[in-house]
Write a protein that holds these residues in place. Structure first.
Motif, PDB file in Angstrom:
ATOM      1  N   MET A  27      37.666  27.242  50.033  1.00  0.00           N
ATOM      2  CA  MET A  27      38.774  27.973  49.423  1.00  0.00           C
ATOM      3  C   MET A  27      38.252  28.977  48.409  1.00  0.00           C
ATOM      4  O   MET A  27      38.685  30.122  48.361  1.00  0.00           O
ATOM      5  CB  MET A  27      39.719  26.998  48.717  1.00  0.00           C
ATOM      6  N   MET A  28      37.311  28.505  47.585  1.00  0.00           N
ATOM      7  CA  MET A  28      36.766  29.387  46.551  1.00  0.00           C
ATOM      8  C   MET A  28      36.016  30.551  47.195  1.00  0.00           C
ATOM      9  O   MET A  28      36.104  31.691  46.740  1.00  0.00           O
ATOM     10  CB  MET A  28      35.836  28.602  45.631  1.00  0.00           C
ATOM     11  N   THR A  29      35.279  30.248  48.260  1.00  0.00           N
ATOM     12  CA  THR A  29      34.549  31.312  48.942  1.00  0.00           C
ATOM     13  C   THR A  29      35.529  32.334  49.511  1.00  0.00           C
ATOM     14  O   THR A  29      35.290  33.536  49.438  1.00  0.00           O
ATOM     15  CB  THR A  29      33.699  30.715  50.076  1.00  0.00           C
ATOM     16  N   ASP A  30      36.633  31.836  50.060  1.00  0.00           N
ATOM     17  CA  ASP A  30      37.661  32.739  50.563  1.00  0.00           C
ATOM     18  C   ASP A  30      38.128  33.690  49.475  1.00  0.00           C
ATOM     19  O   ASP A  30      38.288  34.891  49.700  1.00  0.00           O
ATOM     20  CB  ASP A  30      38.873  31.929  51.052  1.00  0.00           C
ATOM     21  N   VAL A  31      38.371  33.114  48.291  1.00  0.00           N
ATOM     22  CA  VAL A  31      38.849  33.963  47.205  1.00  0.00           C
ATOM     23  C   VAL A  31      37.800  35.016  46.877  1.00  0.00           C
ATOM     24  O   VAL A  31      38.116  36.198  46.686  1.00  0.00           O
ATOM     25  CB  VAL A  31      39.188  33.120  45.960  1.00  0.00           C
ATOM     26  N   LEU A  32      36.533  34.582  46.861  1.00  0.00           N
ATOM     27  CA  LEU A  32      35.460  35.542  46.564  1.00  0.00           C
ATOM     28  C   LEU A  32      35.454  36.665  47.606  1.00  0.00           C
ATOM     29  O   LEU A  32      35.314  37.837  47.271  1.00  0.00           O
ATOM     30  CB  LEU A  32      34.102  34.834  46.525  1.00  0.00           C
ATOM     31  N   ILE A  33      35.604  36.281  48.872  1.00  0.00           N
ATOM     32  CA  ILE A  33      35.613  37.311  49.924  1.00  0.00           C
ATOM     33  C   ILE A  33      36.800  38.246  49.728  1.00  0.00           C
ATOM     34  O   ILE A  33      36.679  39.465  49.807  1.00  0.00           O
ATOM     35  CB  ILE A  33      35.686  36.640  51.322  1.00  0.00           C
ATOM     36  N   ALA A  34      37.959  37.639  49.420  1.00  0.00           N
ATOM     37  CA  ALA A  34      39.155  38.457  49.266  1.00  0.00           C
ATOM     38  C   ALA A  34      39.031  39.408  48.086  1.00  0.00           C
ATOM     39  O   ALA A  34      39.680  40.452  48.040  1.00  0.00           O
ATOM     40  CB  ALA A  34      40.376  37.563  49.086  1.00  0.00           C
ATOM     41  N   LEU A  35      38.186  39.034  47.124  1.00  0.00           N
ATOM     42  CA  LEU A  35      38.029  39.889  45.943  1.00  0.00           C
ATOM     43  C   LEU A  35      37.125  41.079  46.220  1.00  0.00           C
ATOM     44  O   LEU A  35      37.077  42.020  45.432  1.00  0.00           O
ATOM     45  CB  LEU A  35      37.467  39.070  44.778  1.00  0.00           C
ATOM     46  N   VAL A  36      36.404  41.027  47.334  1.00  0.00           N
ATOM     47  CA  VAL A  36      35.435  42.089  47.608  1.00  0.00           C
ATOM     48  C   VAL A  36      36.069  43.490  47.583  1.00  0.00           C
ATOM     49  O   VAL A  36      35.558  44.371  46.894  1.00  0.00           O
ATOM     50  CB  VAL A  36      34.692  41.815  48.927  1.00  0.00           C
ATOM     51  N   PRO A  37      37.204  43.712  48.289  1.00  0.00           N
ATOM     52  CA  PRO A  37      37.764  45.066  48.237  1.00  0.00           C
ATOM     53  C   PRO A  37      38.097  45.512  46.824  1.00  0.00           C
ATOM     54  O   PRO A  37      37.848  46.666  46.463  1.00  0.00           O
ATOM     55  CB  PRO A  37      39.045  44.968  49.067  1.00  0.00           C
ATOM     56  N   LEU A  38      38.619  44.567  46.012  1.00  0.00           N
ATOM     57  CA  LEU A  38      38.976  44.927  44.640  1.00  0.00           C
ATOM     58  C   LEU A  38      37.740  45.273  43.831  1.00  0.00           C
ATOM     59  O   LEU A  38      37.718  46.254  43.085  1.00  0.00           O
ATOM     60  CB  LEU A  38      39.703  43.758  43.979  1.00  0.00           C
ATOM     61  N   VAL A  39      36.706  44.445  43.980  1.00  0.00           N
ATOM     62  CA  VAL A  39      35.478  44.699  43.227  1.00  0.00           C
ATOM     63  C   VAL A  39      34.902  46.041  43.663  1.00  0.00           C
ATOM     64  O   VAL A  39      34.523  46.880  42.830  1.00  0.00           O
ATOM     65  CB  VAL A  39      34.464  43.553  43.450  1.00  0.00           C
ATOM     66  N   ALA A  40      34.891  46.268  44.977  1.00  0.00           N
ATOM     67  CA  ALA A  40      34.334  47.513  45.479  1.00  0.00           C
ATOM     68  C   ALA A  40      35.116  48.696  44.921  1.00  0.00           C
ATOM     69  O   ALA A  40      34.535  49.676  44.437  1.00  0.00           O
ATOM     70  CB  ALA A  40      34.390  47.517  47.004  1.00  0.00           C
ATOM     71  N   MET A  41      36.424  48.575  44.950  1.00  0.00           N
ATOM     72  CA  MET A  41      37.262  49.678  44.469  1.00  0.00           C
ATOM     73  C   MET A  41      37.025  49.901  42.974  1.00  0.00           C
ATOM     74  O   MET A  41      36.959  51.040  42.511  1.00  0.00           O
ATOM     75  CB  MET A  41      38.724  49.310  44.743  1.00  0.00           C
ATOM     76  N   SER A  42      36.915  48.797  42.227  1.00  0.00           N
ATOM     77  CA  SER A  42      36.741  48.964  40.786  1.00  0.00           C
ATOM     78  C   SER A  42      35.413  49.630  40.488  1.00  0.00           C
ATOM     79  O   SER A  42      35.316  50.494  39.617  1.00  0.00           O
ATOM     80  CB  SER A  42      36.842  47.614  40.081  1.00  0.00           C
ATOM     81  N   VAL A  43      34.379  49.251  41.240  1.00  0.00           N
ATOM     82  CA  VAL A  43      33.079  49.874  41.006  1.00  0.00           C
ATOM     83  C   VAL A  43      33.134  51.343  41.426  1.00  0.00           C
ATOM     84  O   VAL A  43      32.579  52.221  40.768  1.00  0.00           O
ATOM     85  CB  VAL A  43      31.969  49.117  41.771  1.00  0.00           C
ATOM     86  N   PHE A  44      33.866  51.610  42.503  1.00  0.00           N
ATOM     87  CA  PHE A  44      33.986  52.984  42.977  1.00  0.00           C
ATOM     88  C   PHE A  44      34.686  53.862  41.943  1.00  0.00           C
ATOM     89  O   PHE A  44      34.271  54.978  41.659  1.00  0.00           O
ATOM     90  CB  PHE A  44      34.754  52.991  44.300  1.00  0.00           C
ATOM     91  N   VAL A  45      35.765  53.330  41.352  1.00  0.00           N
ATOM     92  CA  VAL A  45      36.548  54.145  40.427  1.00  0.00           C
ATOM     93  C   VAL A  45      35.929  54.177  39.032  1.00  0.00           C
ATOM     94  O   VAL A  45      35.846  55.211  38.397  1.00  0.00           O
ATOM     95  CB  VAL A  45      38.009  53.636  40.353  1.00  0.00           C
ATOM     96  N   PHE A  46      35.466  52.991  38.574  1.00  0.00           N
ATOM     97  CA  PHE A  46      35.038  52.926  37.177  1.00  0.00           C
ATOM     98  C   PHE A  46      33.529  52.902  36.995  1.00  0.00           C
ATOM     99  O   PHE A  46      33.055  52.841  35.868  1.00  0.00           O
ATOM    100  CB  PHE A  46      35.669  51.708  36.481  1.00  0.00           C
ATOM    101  N   ARG A  47      32.799  52.865  38.089  1.00  0.00           N
ATOM    102  CA  ARG A  47      31.327  52.929  38.030  1.00  0.00           C
ATOM    103  C   ARG A  47      30.741  51.907  37.064  1.00  0.00           C
ATOM    104  O   ARG A  47      31.037  50.742  37.158  1.00  0.00           O
ATOM    105  CB  ARG A  47      30.867  54.345  37.634  1.00  0.00           C
ATOM    106  N   GLY A  48      29.972  52.402  36.126  1.00  0.00           N
ATOM    107  CA  GLY A  48      29.242  51.539  35.200  1.00  0.00           C
ATOM    108  C   GLY A  48      30.139  50.634  34.375  1.00  0.00           C
ATOM    109  O   GLY A  48      29.788  49.491  34.072  1.00  0.00           O
ATOM    110  N   TYR A  49      31.315  51.146  34.023  1.00  0.00           N
ATOM    111  CA  TYR A  49      32.224  50.324  33.227  1.00  0.00           C
ATOM    112  C   TYR A  49      32.545  49.015  33.959  1.00  0.00           C
ATOM    113  O   TYR A  49      32.539  47.928  33.391  1.00  0.00           O
ATOM    114  CB  TYR A  49      33.536  51.080  32.980  1.00  0.00           C
ATOM    115  N   ALA A  50      32.845  49.161  35.260  1.00  0.00           N
ATOM    116  CA  ALA A  50      33.219  47.988  36.042  1.00  0.00           C
ATOM    117  C   ALA A  50      32.046  47.037  36.176  1.00  0.00           C
ATOM    118  O   ALA A  50      32.186  45.816  36.003  1.00  0.00           O
ATOM    119  CB  ALA A  50      33.710  48.422  37.421  1.00  0.00           C
ATOM    120  N   VAL A  51      30.867  47.602  36.470  1.00  0.00           N
ATOM    121  CA  VAL A  51      29.693  46.747  36.651  1.00  0.00           C
ATOM    122  C   VAL A  51      29.445  45.948  35.381  1.00  0.00           C
ATOM    123  O   VAL A  51      29.211  44.736  35.415  1.00  0.00           O
ATOM    124  CB  VAL A  51      28.470  47.597  37.022  1.00  0.00           C
ATOM    125  N   LYS A  52      29.559  46.628  34.240  1.00  0.00           N
ATOM    126  CA  LYS A  52      29.302  45.946  32.973  1.00  0.00           C
ATOM    127  C   LYS A  52      30.264  44.764  32.782  1.00  0.00           C
ATOM    128  O   LYS A  52      29.848  43.643  32.502  1.00  0.00           O
ATOM    129  CB  LYS A  52      29.449  46.938  31.818  1.00  0.00           C
TER     130      LYS A  52
END
Lengths: 273, 456, 205, 328, 217, 263
Positions: free
Chosen positions: D35-60
């Motif tokens: 279940m937890m792994t599923d959540v992690l997978i589901a978070l991938v698009p959000l994480v990717a989008m956040s890194v795409f939009v906010f770059r370094g801020y998001a990574v930090k």
């Protein structure tokens, strides 16, 4: 001016006090409800802080519980010991002077004595394991998962090598372990002496069947009964007559103990090895 | 939905809400025709093999008994008689521990003297000449008496005395008799083989039981994963009032409340029996036993048992005398394999694991499932994350996690609020639990706690 | 009745072993409400001490005249009087502080701590013992208040009594001086005290 | 019996038997860890989008929060003397969700303190995984939200000097509440706006959320409850007050609504057990979000709404005990 | 005697006695401390009047000289449709009788709770001379920055001809007030109260020019 | 209309935004003590709401009739001894605390006896909570709030009437009920949790209370938002208008004129 204010303040307070106490006095007569007079007495003895610290809803409920449900008299944290004694007097509860009533575990088999013990993969609690056959061969003896240990608030019972053992120095005789044991092998017993003899087995089966499941089970051989009047037979199992046991009989009990071929009789209590 | 059964045949949807779909694993023994076991050296007959009062022994040690002679008498109304499957000599009274943990007195009989060949019994059972026309010769209460005399109990597992179920009653009118051939437990195939090999006996029994309760309709309910059994039954039921109802393969389809819901779309009231909605229900094996008990006056002394699973060398379906030890059956099937991990009396969902191979087969033993380590594997228990999978699985629409936690933290009041007593321990919740919590076991302890507080 | 503790024992008991806040959970309203700074906490502690000591002494003097069913009324009357006096004095001489404390000074009237001490001690003991008991209890109460206030003010404003103590870069945890901070601080400190006393008596977590 | 006794004989090479309560088989493919792994997978698009939009801020933020969450979980669990269970991934999930709910501009100590509080006060103090009453990530975020109001308030999201485009704008909800400006629905949907780093993209939240619902790791009743309630209330608000260019879709796509509805409200531990309860829970979250958005001083209310509904979850559970089959 | 004891009042004699005593003593306390408390209440406002009108520096100088302003409080009711709004208007004169300025006490709903503040105006009410926040419960760290000198100073010495306006980034416009970052609501609330007070009272101050306290007694 | 808005906002503020327990910390003792079970919490909440309403009625009546300067009853009595004008200045507010607590405890006792006699069933379900309430700060707090809004206001028009006072008390009680019922639900769940030993009981309850207070902070400002939404647009414009509709009335200030600060 000041005199006037003081005067009027005094008049106001007095007036209020008169009105209130008159109304309340009238109401207490008018709305009087008959209750057990001991409840009233206990209520008087209690502080009336209604703090709820006793676990009941206020003093009056606690008073009712003491009288009606035999609730313990020492639950009031505000009133403390003095209050407990007063309540005890009202209730006529005898606090001191009784023989200590302590739990006795009627099983003496550690892991190695238990035949047919299997690996058990379930909830690790006695109440749960008791529902599965074959956790161990004996269907009477201690399961050793320690329901009694977690029931004890005084750290006075422990599992030693698969067997529950009471620490009589810490035990206060609350009986929580007795209620917790699903196999009912713990019983409350009066300790007339510091240590008393006890048959450490609960298996009611015939000797042959006992032997297949345990190396330390009572086989009903009557060896102890023959040499000592401390012991008696109850169908296929020997029992120690602890109520009548006094320290003078110790030698006789030791004799019975030594005669036991299965080593399932022992002394328990403080200072018992 | 069904292969053969069309929707019009019965009012239900052929299924019930919730439930699970575990792999059925019936391939181990589904193909194995029933073999008849030779008479053992001794049998051990526990005095309580049914629900109700134990029976009283009517034989003394050293007494010689004949094959099929009554050795225990059910004194109470809800009780069943006990008959010896072999001829022999009664030994000293003994005690046994059944697979369900009951510790009971038992009668041990050493085989000796003239024996009836069990093969003949089996032949009689599988015969196709069961006469359906003579059913109307029996009066309803006569059928019930004969069933009582034969000591027949439910052979599906619960072992409720059958004569009580089929007792004609004025108070509770029965419209429908459901014969339960679902066998939803994974692995087990004894009912399947019986339906395939002895359909006529089953139909005869169903007609008799139907007559006893004056049922207007009789359904034999089979899951749609047993086409051959369905076929055999269809053939046997031709020209009779008995219908075959094909239901969805789903666990626990064989539970009485779920089956009533699936076939008749009726809900059995909480704490009530199917009779409350005018339904009587019995297992296919019981029906075969009824046929023999009534028409041949033969007592219940033998039954079909599956010995199956990955942990047995040669999975088989056996026709065995009641009272034989489990060890002998395992022995007959070639013994355990090296990776056998757990021996279970019954199926893997509701059966009882045991370790003492001297445990006797009882009337309620439908099979022995021996699982390998891989089959019985279960992850380490973790914390409940309240994912609600158990709620989705529970066929009774309960909240198993709450019940289990209430039991674990000893809160019987909460357990009762959540209707703990409606649980019939089917194990669906535990099967699906991602945290591997032993929900059913906890619920069982919870029931004990609730019972203890009720007493006070 | 068992041996009555002496005046000194009662005094010492009140400070730690029977600390009104941490051990008896009495008087939590002011404990939560006024501990967002050291100054209001200390003022509150002093007011409570004043009321408690005065009420205890008065009740102790009246103890032979008390009728069981009227005693609570008399306690409340006495307490309310002294609270009013404390309130007026504060308003007259520490006006800003009195405004800050707002309704929590009059709420001392219903502080269970005081009724409890009147009941348990003052109505049964001589004025001297009652006074020492009151002193001990108020010290304990004060200690508790100060300990909570210290944590909250330090984390919340970076200083104590308004003086900056932590480095200027310290980001003030404003939440600590707000209601949630009060609950959480007291909860955690209570847990800490329980843990410490359990460890002392050999228990485990 | 000869062969059997050989098998039974202890210490021989025979099979080792064990006993256990029924049922003896289980669905081993579905575990808490999955279940937890599923959540992690589901978070991938959000994480990717956040890194795409906010770059370094998001990574930090992501690095700070995940590391701090894992470290605090380890610390608190070992303080209790229990086995450290970082491998169940729950701490990592909390860390990522927490990071995604923070503004990119927040300094490192905000994320660190939030993680510390989330694990300590939000989770371990209740007994660890599965026991917490409130969503740990939201407890952590609410704590820093109030503690560092000036760093977490609506205005703090803007940093004119930010090196990323998005961060120099006002957040859509604040722009509307503050000055009545409506951001384009297109930007809200794809996520090219300012906001907490994970909340901006409605698309990414939808993809991840639908994945979770399809996998049945999250219950669909909750997001459906939230979104339908918000849609109804936002529609009513539009009708009564005149939209001012701000329509229903803005409320649905704006702010953390989709992120909250699919990832935070669906936290199984802190939501009700039964489907009916879950729907009520979702609807409650939706209603509170709209009340806070429309009337309170805060432009966004997802966090408060979820915490408030977490608090009443025990009561919802209590009042939605399902009727067992056959219970009239 | 028994008859008296049995009556309710007889039982409660101690209560009655104590009520009487306590009532009297409390009245005594009030008599002793009351004036002091009243003075504190007034002082709290009046202390600020010179600062708000003259500015901190001038007020200190005045104080150093041992001089004080003569302050006359008035209550002004302004009717606005269904609502009546009350202001307390303080007239401040120098010792020599010249009018120093006006201070308005007003309050209204802020972000968390009521904000109570003083607005100072010069003698003609043509300029706002200063602002002081008497009471507020705004969010610490955000809204409560309205009490800080730097922010309040934005209102000082601004013409009252145009209302104040809150902006996020000051562009140098007339009477623009920088919003406190993250606390726009509090900033706007205070500005609104100032604008209201000024607009409500600016046309009225002339009517009070003659009132020197004695006149209205 | 304005009055209605006022009532709604007072109610909302007392029940949710500035919740008695979670914002003002009053009634913490029962909040921790009687929140172990939901049914007990509901009973306690109902009892508090009931008593708080009675107390509000009593305190408003006593304050306006007896305590404040110029109150009818006290000035009537004083009028016998001194002139009417002097009588009007008699200020008995110093007695307020003692009078409130006295009337609260008496009325609680009265209600308890009454309910016990005539509604035994009701008494069983919620009457047992009544004695606990005398020492509940929430009641006294409501009285004090009412007093400060009756006696402490500068402008007579701002003084609360009975309706506002009762609204505050009633919804304050409802807010208390809300908080304690939520807490009891959580605590029943906590019984099934593995809370670390030192935190069991009051400590975890306080932490949960903290998180609840945190969550309730989300409502901050809802009252002003609602007021804005409920006030008709033209009224807002009117209030903001630069020109008053009517001429200002001039009233002499009652307060004594103070010359300078250091006098």
């Amino acid at each position: 001016m000041i005199e006037i204010t003081i005067g009027i303040a005094a008049v106001t307070m007095l007036g209020m006090a008169v009105i209130m106490s008159y109304i309340l006095g009238w109401a207490s007569k008018k709305f009087h409800v008959e209750v057990d007079e001991r409840v009233e007495a206990v209520l008087e003895a209690l502080p009336g802080a209604n703090c709820g610290g006793c676990g009941y809803l206020g003093c009056s409920e606690y008073a009712v519980a003491v009288v009606a449900d035999n609730a313990p008299v020492n639950q009031c944290p505000v009133g403390g010991e003095g209050c407990a004694n007063e309540v005890a007097d009202i209730m006529g509860v005898d606090v001191g002077d009784s023989v200590p009533n302590r739990p006795v575990v009627h099983c003496g088999a550690h892991f190695e004595a238990r035949q047919g013990r299997t690996e058990y993969r379930g909830e690790m609690r006695c109440a749960a394991a008791n529902l599965v056959a074959g956790v161990q061969g004996c269907t009477f003896g201690c399961l050793g998962f320690g329901d009694c240990v977690s029931a004890c608030d005084y750290d006075a019972i422990h599992i030693e090598d698969g067997l529950a053992v009471v620490d009589y120095d810490k035990c206060i005789g609350c009986g929580a372990c007795v209620k917790a044991c699903p196999r009912v092998i713990i019983s409350m017993t009066d300790f007339h002496e510091d240590k008393i003899p006890s048959v450490l087995c609960s298996n009611l089966d015939k000797g042959k069947d006992v032997n297949t499941v345990c190396t330390k089970g009572c086989i009903g051989c009557k060896a102890c009964v023959k040499v000592s009047d401390v012991f008696a037979m109850d169908k296929d199992i020997a029992v120690a007559n602890t109520d009548a046991y006094r320290v003078e009989q110790e030698e006789s009990a030791v004799e019975g103990l030594e005669k036991c071929p299965k080593d399932c009789i022992g002394f328990i209590g403080k200072n018992a090895d | 939905m069904g292969f053969f059964g069309s929707k019009e045949e019965f009012p239900g949807k052929g299924s019930f809400p919730h439930g699970i779909h575990p792999p059925d694993n019936k391939f181990y023994s589904a193909g194995a025709a029933v073999e008849v076991l030779p008479n053992p050296d001794k049998v051990v007959l526990p005095l309580l093999q049914h629900i109700g009062a134990p029976c009283e022994p009517v034989v003394k040690p050293k007494q010689v008994v004949a094959c099929g002679e009554m050795v225990g008498k059910g004194q109470a109304f809800v009780s069943a008689a006990l008959h010896s499957p072999v001829a022999g000599k009664v030994k000293k009274n003994t005690v046994v521990t059944l697979a369900n943990g009951r510790h009971l007195p038992a009668i041990e009989i050493k085989t000796d003297g003239d024996q009836v060949d069990p093969k003949d019994l089996w032949k009689e059972m599988t015969a196709t000449d069961w006469s359906f026309s003579t059913v109307s010769d029996y009066a309803p209460d006569e059928i019930s008496k004969l069933i009582h005399a034969a000591g027949i109990v439910g052979l599906g597992g619960a072992a409720f005395p059958t004569h009580v179920k089929v007792m004609p009653s004025d108070k509770q009118l029965i419209d429908t008799l459901l014969v339960n051939g679902c066998e939803c437990e994974p692995y087990l195939t004894c009912d399947y083989r019986l339906m395939k090999e002895a359909p006529y006996a089953i139909v005869a029994g169903a007609l008799l039981a139907g007559r006893a309760v004056s049922a207007k309709e009789i359904f034999i309910c089979v899951e749609d994963n047993k086409p051959e059994a369905i076929e055999a039954l269809e053939r046997a039921t031709q020209d009779t009032v008995v219908k075959v109802a094909v239901v969805e393969t789903k666990y626990p389809q064989g539970s009485e409340k779920q089956l009533v819901k699936a076939v008749l779309d009726l809900e059995v009231p909480l704490g009530g029996l199917p009779s409350a909605v005018g339904v009587a229900m019995s297992n296919v094996g019981t029906m075969a036993a009824v046929a023999r008990g009534v028409m041949k006056k033969g007592p219940l002394t033998h039954r079909v048992v599956s010995v199956t699973g990955g942990g047995i060398a040669n999975p088989k379906n056996l026709f065995v005398p009641i009272g034989i030890t489990m060890g002998e059956l395992i022995d007959y099937c070639g013994g355990l394999t090296q990776d056998a991990a757990r021996i279970i009396a019954g199926g893997p969902m509701m059966g009882f694991a045991f370790s003492d191979l001297n445990t006797p087969v009882t009337k309620g033993t439908s099979g022995i499932t021996i699982l390998t380590h891989a089959e019985a594997a279960r992850g380490e228990e973790t914390s409940c994350v309240r994912c609600g999978r158990c709620v989705d699985a529970c066929p009774m629409n309960l909240v198993p996690t709450r019940l289990a936690m209430a039991a674990r933290y000893q809160n019987p009041e909460l357990a009762r609020q959540y209707n703990i007593n409606a649980c019939f321990e089917c194990g669906s919740c535990t099967y699906v639990c991602p945290a591997n919590i032993k929900l059913v076991q906890l619920i069982r302890t919870g029931k004990a706690q609730v019972a203890a507080t009720m007493k006070k | 009745m068992a041996d009555q503790p002496t005046a000194t024992e009662r005094f010492l008991q009140g400070i730690l072993p029977e600390n009104p806040v941490y051990r008896q959970l009495l008087g939590l309203c002011p404990t939560l409400a006024v501990t967002n700074g050291m100054q209001p906490a200390i003022t509150m502690a002093c007011s409570v001490a004043f009321v408690l000591i005065c009420a205890n002494v008065v009740i102790s003097l009246l103890r032979n005249l008390l009728k069981p069913h009227l005693r609570i009324v008399i306690f409340t009357l006495t307490i309310a009087t002294f609270v009013t006096i404390a309130d007026r004095v504060l308003a007259a001489y520490l006006y800003q502080m009195s405004k800050t404390l707002g309704p929590y000074i009059p709420l001392i009237i219903v502080n269970c701590l005081i009724i409890c001490r009147c009941e348990v001690c003052a109505s049964k003991q001589s004025p001297f013992i009652a006074a020492s008991d009151a002193l001990g209890q108020s010290l304990g109460f004060g200690l508790a208040l100060v300990s909570i206030a210290a944590v909250r003010e330090l984390l919340g404003t970076g200083g104590l009594f308004g003086y900056q103590l932590l480095p200027a870069a310290w980001p003030d945890w404003v939440i600590m001086v707000l209601p949630p901070g009060a609950f959480i601080t007291l909860g955690l400190l209570l847990g800490l005290v329980n843990w410490y006393s359990a460890r002392k008596s050999g228990g485990s977590i | 019996m000869s062969k059997i006794s050989e098998i039974e004989g202890a210490g021989h090479e025979g099979p080792t038997l064990n006993v256990a309560p029924s049922p003896h088989v289980s669905d081993i493919t579905f575990t808490t860890k999955r279940m937890m792994t599923d959540v992690l997978i589901a978070l991938v698009p959000l994480v990717a989008m956040s890194v795409f939009v906010f770059r370094g801020y998001a990574v930090k933020q992501l690095v700070v929060c995940v590391v701090a969450c894992l470290a605090s979980e380890a610390l608190f669990v070992s303080m209790r003397g229990r086995k450290i269970t970082l491998t169940d991934c729950s701490a990592a999930v909390t860390g990522i969700i927490l990071a995604l709910s923070l503004p990119g501009t927040a300094p490192w100590y905000v994320g660190a303190l939030a993680s510390f509080v989330a694990m300590g006060i939000g989770k371990i103090i209740f007994g660890g995984l599965g026991m917490n009453i409130f969503n740990p990530a939201m407890v952590g975020r609410a704590f820093v939200m109030i503690a560092f109001a000036s760093l977490m308030g609506a205005g703090a999201y803007e940093n004119p000097a930010g090196v990323v485009d998005a961060i120099s704008q006002a957040t859509p909800l604040n722009a509307f509440k503050g000055s009545g400006v409506a951001t384009s629905v297109f930007d809200l949907f794809f996520g090219f706006t300012n906001g907490s780093i994970g909340e901006t993209s409605a698309l990414a939240a939808l993809i991840g959320g639908i994945f979770l619902c399809v996998r049945r790791t999250a219950s669909w009743e909750i997001p459906v409850g939230v979104l339908s309630c918000v849609a109804v209330l936002a529609g009513l608000a539009d009708l009564s007050a005149g939209a001012g260019g701000y329509v229903l879709l803005h409320h649905l796509f704006g702010g953390a609504l989709l992120f909250g509805a699919f990832f935070i409200a669906t936290d199984p531990v802190t939501s009700p057990l039964t489907p009916r309860g879950k729907f009520i829970f979702g609807a409650g979250v939706g209603a509170l979000v709209m009340i806070i958005r429309l009337f309170s001083g805060y432009p966004e209310g997802v966090m408060f709404a979820i915490l408030l509904m977490n608090a009443v979850t025990p009561l919802i559970n209590r009042w939605t005990i399902p009727h067992p089959m056959g219970d009239a | 005697m028994n008859a008296i004891q049995r009556t309710n009042l007889g039982q409660a004699w101690l209560v009655l006695l104590l009520a009487l005593l306590f009532g009297m003593s409390l009245a005594g306390v009030q008599a002793a401390l009351g004036p002091k408390i009243e003075e504190n209440k007034l002082k709290e406002t009046l202390e600020k009047v010179p600062v708000v009108i003259l500015g901190q520096q001038a007020a200190d100088e005045l104080n150093a000289k041992g001089e004080t302003l003569v302050i006359t409080p008035n209550t002004v009711a302004v009717e606005k449709g269904p609502v009546t709004k009350y202001y307390t208007l303080y007239k401040a004169d120098f010792k020599d009788g010249t009018l120093a300025g006006w201070v308005v006490k007003t309050k209204g709903q802020g972000y968390a709770d009521k904000i109570e503040l003083l607005v100072g105006m010069d003698a003609d009410a043509a300029k706002v001379t200063g602002l002081f926040i008497l009471d507020q419960k705004e969010t610490p760290g955000l809204g409560n920055k309205i009490v800080e000198d730097a922010w309040r100073a934005q209102y000082s010495n601004k013409e009252t001809t145009t209302p104040f306006k809150v902006v996020k980034l000051a562009t140098g416009g007339v009477n623009e007030i920088d919003a406190i970052s993250g606390a726009t609501i509090s900033s706007k609330a205070v500005t609104k109260f100032v604008n209201q007070a000024v607009s409500d009272l600016k046309p009225r101050v002339a009517q009070f020019k003659d009132s020197d306290g004695k006149g209205v007694q | 209309m304005n009055y209605l808005i006022d009532i709604v906002l007072i109610a909302l503020s007392a029940a949710v935004i500035n919740n008695f327990v979670l914002y003002y910390f009053v009634g913490i003792c029962p909040f921790i003590g009687v929140s172990r079970r939901v049914d007990m919490a509901v009973g306690m909440g109902c009892a508090v709401t009931f008593v708080i309403s009675i107390a509000a009625f009593l305190s408003w009546t006593i304050t306006t009739m007896v305590l404040i300067p110029g109150a009818p009853i006290s000035s009537f009595i004083a009028g016998f001894f001194v002139s009417k004008e002097a009588a009007a200045t008699v200020d008995l507010t110093v007695l307020s605390y003692i009078v409130y607590i006295f009337s609260i405890s008496s009325s609680v006792q009265f209600v308890e006896m009454y309910v016990r006699k005539f509604f035994p069933a009701l008494y069983k379900s919620f009457g047992v909570f009544l004695p606990l309430i005398t020492t509940n700060c929430a009641i006294l707090f409501a009285c004090l709030t009412i007093m400060s809004n009756v006696a402490g206001v500068e402008n007579p028009a701002d003084a609360w009437d009975l309706g506002r006072s009762l609204t505050l008390a009633l919804f304050g009680g409802i807010g208390f009920t809300l908080a304690i019922v939520i807490m009891s639900g959580i605590r029943e769940d906590l019984d099934l949790c593995d809370v670390p030993e030192p935190f069991k009981g009051a400590a975890i309850t306080l932490v949960v209370g903290g998180i609840l207070a945190l969550a309730f902070m989300g409502f901050t400002g809802v009252d002003s938002g609602l007021r804005k939404a409920m006030t008709p647009a033209e009224e807002v414009a009117m209030e903001m208008s630069v020109e008053p509709i009517q001429t200002a009335m001039i009233e002499p200030n009652l307060q004594q004129q103070i010359r300078g600060i250091n006098d």
